[in-house]
Design a protein around this motif. Structure first.
Motif, PDB file in Angstrom:
ATOM      1  N   PRO A  58      20.136  38.176 -53.275  1.00 25.45           N
ATOM      2  CA  PRO A  58      20.701  37.796 -54.584  1.00 25.45           C
ATOM      3  C   PRO A  58      20.007  38.550 -55.722  1.00 25.45           C
ATOM      4  O   PRO A  58      18.782  38.645 -55.766  1.00 25.45           O
ATOM      5  CB  PRO A  58      20.423  36.297 -54.665  1.00 25.45           C
ATOM      6  N   SER A  60      20.971  37.944 -59.096  1.00 33.43           N
ATOM      7  CA  SER A  60      21.092  37.195 -60.352  1.00 33.43           C
ATOM      8  C   SER A  60      21.088  35.702 -60.033  1.00 33.43           C
ATOM      9  O   SER A  60      21.181  35.295 -58.866  1.00 33.43           O
ATOM     10  CB  SER A  60      22.392  37.559 -61.079  1.00 33.43           C
ATOM     11  N   LYS A  61      21.034  34.895 -61.076  1.00 31.13           N
ATOM     12  CA  LYS A  61      21.012  33.446 -60.883  1.00 31.13           C
ATOM     13  C   LYS A  61      22.329  32.918 -60.326  1.00 31.13           C
ATOM     14  O   LYS A  61      22.375  31.851 -59.708  1.00 31.13           O
ATOM     15  CB  LYS A  61      20.698  32.752 -62.216  1.00 31.13           C
ATOM     16  N   THR A  62      23.408  33.626 -60.558  1.00 30.12           N
ATOM     17  CA  THR A  62      24.721  33.131 -60.131  1.00 30.12           C
ATOM     18  C   THR A  62      25.171  33.698 -58.788  1.00 30.12           C
ATOM     19  O   THR A  62      26.211  33.306 -58.259  1.00 30.12           O
ATOM     20  CB  THR A  62      25.779  33.488 -61.185  1.00 30.12           C
ATOM     21  N   GLU A  63      24.407  34.612 -58.230  1.00 34.32           N
ATOM     22  CA  GLU A  63      24.838  35.251 -56.979  1.00 34.32           C
ATOM     23  C   GLU A  63      24.234  34.540 -55.773  1.00 34.32           C
ATOM     24  O   GLU A  63      23.059  34.144 -55.781  1.00 34.32           O
ATOM     25  CB  GLU A  63      24.421  36.727 -56.971  1.00 34.32           C
ATOM     26  N   PHE A  64      25.030  34.364 -54.760  1.00 34.69           N
ATOM     27  CA  PHE A  64      24.508  33.896 -53.477  1.00 34.69           C
ATOM     28  C   PHE A  64      25.137  34.724 -52.367  1.00 34.69           C
ATOM     29  O   PHE A  64      26.212  35.290 -52.518  1.00 34.69           O
ATOM     30  CB  PHE A  64      24.782  32.405 -53.266  1.00 34.69           C
TER      31      PHE A  64
END
Length: 589
Positions: A58, A60-64
C-alpha cells in the motif's frame, strides 16, 4: 561435430527459454538462493490476474492490496511443498514463491538465475518483470537477468504449478507422489560477458587412450582462447574457439578407467576469459558384444535396484548431499553396482554421489504409461526433456544407459515417437547404450515360455523387462520350468520385479493377500530361480529399494498411500527380501 551441434540448440520448453549452463556446482561467483521463501497458496489460480508477481505494498492511506507474501506461509527451497505442511499433502495447483536477494552489480558481467528443477511448471518474475517459463519437473533451466537486475535488493517471484495434465510428461496417472515445488537448488550466477556455457569430455567410443570433447562459449566476443587441464594426467591444452564459440579437442592420455570396484575420477579444469570451472570426471567405455554388456572391454553383470528421489522417513523429495548419501549407502549395502533412477532424471547431487561410489546408472525420461502419443506436442516435449537430461549428465561416467520410456504399449503413434527418441539419443550421444523398459511380455502356456513382440525392442540396445510374476499374476508353472524368448540377440535386464510386504507383518509364504515379509521373501527366491532360464540376462533390478508414497495405493491396512514393494520399509527397516538379494549379489560375479 554432429553431436556438438545438437547440444547447442535451445533446450527448454516455454517462452524466453534458454540453454542452461553446465555444472553450476563447479563455477565461481555463484550464490545459492536456497532457504526459507515466502509463499502463497493460489488454489483458484487468481494470482496472475491479481498480479502477485508485482509484490505491491500500500502506498497511501486509502489503498489496500488483497495479497501479501510477508508474515504468512514459509517454505523450504529446495523442497517439495506437499511434505512441508499437512494442508498441502495432497495439493495440486498453484503456489507462489517469493524472496529478496541483494547483489552488487558489476557492469561488465552477466547475471543469471538458474533452477536445478521446479515441479512441474514454473513462471519466473524478477522485480515485477517476467523473465521466462519452463515445463518439466526434473531438469534445469536458467534465465539471464542482466538487464532486469537492480543494484542492491531484488525481488524474485516464482509461480509453481504441479497439476497433472493429459498432455504432460508424465501424464495424468503415475505411480509416485506428485510432489510440487522448487524441488532442487536455485543459484544466482555471475559470469564474464563471454562465458563457458557448456563443455564435454569423455573417452572416444572404443578407445582407452583418446579423450575428446569441446568447450562452448556464449557471448559477443566468442573467438578467444580456452584451456582444458587434467593435472594428474599432465594434460594442459590451450585452444582457440571459433566464430561460434566452439573449441573441439582430442587428447591422448592413459587414464585409469572408472569402474564400480575402483571409481577413479580426475580433477578437470576449464578456463576462459578469467573464468574457471572445476569438475571431477571419470573415463570408461561401455559397449555391447552380442548379449553381453562390456564395461572397459570386460563383461559386467548389473546387480541393481530401482529407487525414487524420495526420503521416505520424512515423506518428501530428496534434496541434499545428505539425502543422496542416505539413499546410495543403502544401494551399496545391498551389494549393487547398478541403479535405475526411476522414472525421471534425478537430482544432480544423487548422480554425482553415485559416480563417486562406483554405481552405474540407467537414467530415463518420465514417459510412463498413459502418455498421449497421438498429440503432436508430446514429441516436442519428450525431445526437449531428453535433450535436457543428456545435456546435463553427458559428463557423468557412471551413466551407461539412456532410457526413452517405461511401460508403454505398442501403437503406431507410440512406436513412431519412441523410435524417433532412440534415434535422437544416438545422435546426441553415441558412447552410451539406449534402452527402454517393457511390461508386455506374454506367457505361452503350451511352451511355458515368455515371448514379446514389440517394434521398439528391435531398435533399442538394451531391453528392460518389468514383470511381476507372483504378484500381479501367479506363477504359471514352477519357476525353474519357465523359459524366456525375449530379445534373444541383445542384453536383457529384469528392470522391475517383486511384490509388496508390510514390514513386520508375518504370514504364510504362499498367500499373496497376507502382505507378509515371508510372501515377499519367497517371491524373490522364486523369481531368482526363474531368471536362471534367461539366456541373455545381463542384469536385474528389483522394484524397489524403499517403500515410497503413491496415491494409487489404497489398501487401508497394508498400504495407506504407500507402495510397499520396497526391500526396505519407509522407516528404513530391512525386510526379509533384502537379505535374499544381498546374498544373491554377494554370490554373483
Amino acid at each position: 561435430m554432429k553431436t556438438i551441434l545438437f547440444f547447442i540448440l535451445t533446450l527448454s520448453i516455454g517462452a524466453n527459454a534458454q540453454s542452461f549452463m553446465m555444472n553450476p556446482y563447479g563455477r565461481q561467483n555463484t550464490t545459492l538462493l536456497n532457504g526459507k521463501w515466502n509463499a502463497i497458496i493460489d488454489m483458484y489460480s487468481r494470482g496472475e490476474v491479481k498480479k502477485f508477481y508485482q509484490n505491491r505494498k500500500p502506498r497511501s492511506k486509502t489503498e489496500f492490496i488483497e495479497y501479501s507474501f510477508e508474515n504468512g506461509l514459509r517454505l523450504d527451497v529446495p523442497g517439495d511443498f506437499n511434505s512441508q505442511t499437512p494442508e498441502l499433502k495432497y495439493y495440486e495447483g498453484n503456489i507462489w514463491y517469493q524472496r529478496y536477494f541483494k547483489v552488487k552489480k558489476k557492469p561488465s558481467n552477466r547475471q543469471f538465475i538458474y533452477f536445478a528443477a521446479v515441479s512441474y511448471e514454473a513462471t519466473v518474475w524478477l522485480n515485477g518483470i517476467e523473465i521466462g517459463r519452463h515445463e518439466g519437473g526434473f531438469t534445469p533451466f536458467q534465465f539471464e537477468v542482466t538487464d532486469v537486475l537492480k543494484e542492491g535488493e531484488n525481488d524474485l517471484v516464482v509461480l509453481v504449478n504441479n497439476n497433472r495434465r493429459k498432455d504432460g510428461i508424465p501424464a495424468m496417472n503415475f505411480d509416485w507422489w506428485n510432489y510440487g515445488g522448487i524441488t532442487r537448488d536455485v543459484f544466482f550466477i555471475e559470469t564474464p560477458s563471454t562465458y563457458i556455457l557448456d563443455y564435454k569430455l569423455q573417452l572416444n567410443k572404443g578407445s582407452k587412450n583418446k579423450l575428446s570433447g569441446y568447450i562452448k562459449l556464449d557471448g559477443i566476443n566468442v573467438a578467444q582462447q580456452v584451456e582444458v587441464s587434467i593435472p594428474e594426467l599432465k594434460v594442459h591444452k590451450t585452444l582457440a574457439a571459433d566464430e561460434n564459440g566452439l573449441a573441439a579437442f582430442e587428447i591422448i592420455a592413459k587414464p585409469q578407467l572408472w569402474e564400480p570396484d575402483s571409481p577413479k575420477m580426475y580433477d578437470v579444469k576449464f578456463v576462459s576469459n578469467g573464468e574457471a570451472i572445476h569438475d571431477k570426471i571419470g573415463f570408461r567405455t561401455i559397449e555391447l558384444k552380442g548379449t553381453e554388456i562390456l564395461l572397459n572391454g570386460k563383461p559386467i553383470f548389473l546387480k541393481g535396484v530401482n529407487f525414487h528421489e524420495e526420503i521416505p522417513q520424512f515423506m518428501g523429495r530428496a534434496c541434499s548431499d545428505a539425502d543422496a548419501a542416505m539413499i546410495l549407502n543403502e544401494v551399496k549395502a545391498l551389494g549393487c553396482n547398478f541403479a535405475r533412477t526411476a522414472h525421471y532424471p534425478q537430482n544432480e547431487r544423487i548422480l554425482r554421489k553415485a559416480e563417486e561410489m562406483g554405481i552405474t546408472i540407467w537414467e530415463e525420461i518420465p514417459i510412463w504409461q498413459g502418455i498421449e502419443f497421438t498429440n503432436p506436442i508430446i514429441l516436442k516435449k519428450a525431445e526437449t526433456m531428453l535433450r535436457e537430461m543428456i545435456y546435463r549428465d553427458k559428463n557423468r561416467s557412471n551413466i551407461i544407459i539412456w532410457s526413452v520410456a517405461n511401460e508403454t504399449w505398442p501403437t503406431p503413434a507410440r512406436d513412431s515417437i519412441l523410435s524417433e527418441l532412440v534415434s535422437l539419443t544416438r545422435a546426441l550421444d553415441d558412447t552410451r547404450l539406449v534402452g527402454a523398459a517393457f511390461n508386455n511380455a506374454k506367457f505361452n502356456k503350451l511352451t511355458s515360455t515368455f515371448n514379446m513382440n514389440d517394434n521398439l525392442a528391435k531398435v533399442v540396445d538394451v531391453v528392460g523387462i518389468n514383470e511381476y510374476v507372483g504378484w500381479y499374476q501367479p506363477f504359471p508353472t514352477e519357476p525353474e520350468n519357465i523359459k524366456w524368448n525375449v530379445a534373444n540377440n541383445k542384453p536383457l535386464i529384469m528392470s522391475e520385479f517383486g511384490s509388496e510386504a508390510l514390514y513386520g507383518q508375518h504370514g504364510e509364504a504362499d498367500v499373496a493377500s497376507s502382505w507378509s515379509e515371508e510372501y515377499q521373501e519367497n517371491n524373490y527366491k522364486k523369481n531368482l530361480r526363474m531368471f536362471e532360464n534367461i539366456p541373455n540376462l545381463s542384469g536385474i533390478a528389483p522394484w524397489v529399494l524403499f517403500d515410497f508414497r503413491s496415491p494409487l495405493r489404497c489398501h487401508q491396512s497394508n498400504q495407506e498411500g504407500w507402495n510397499r514393494k520396497g526391500v526396505v520399509s519407509n522407516k528404513g527397516q530391512r525386510k526379509k527380501a533384502w537379505y535374499v538379494m544381498n546374498q544373491y549379489y554377494s554370490e554373483t560375479k
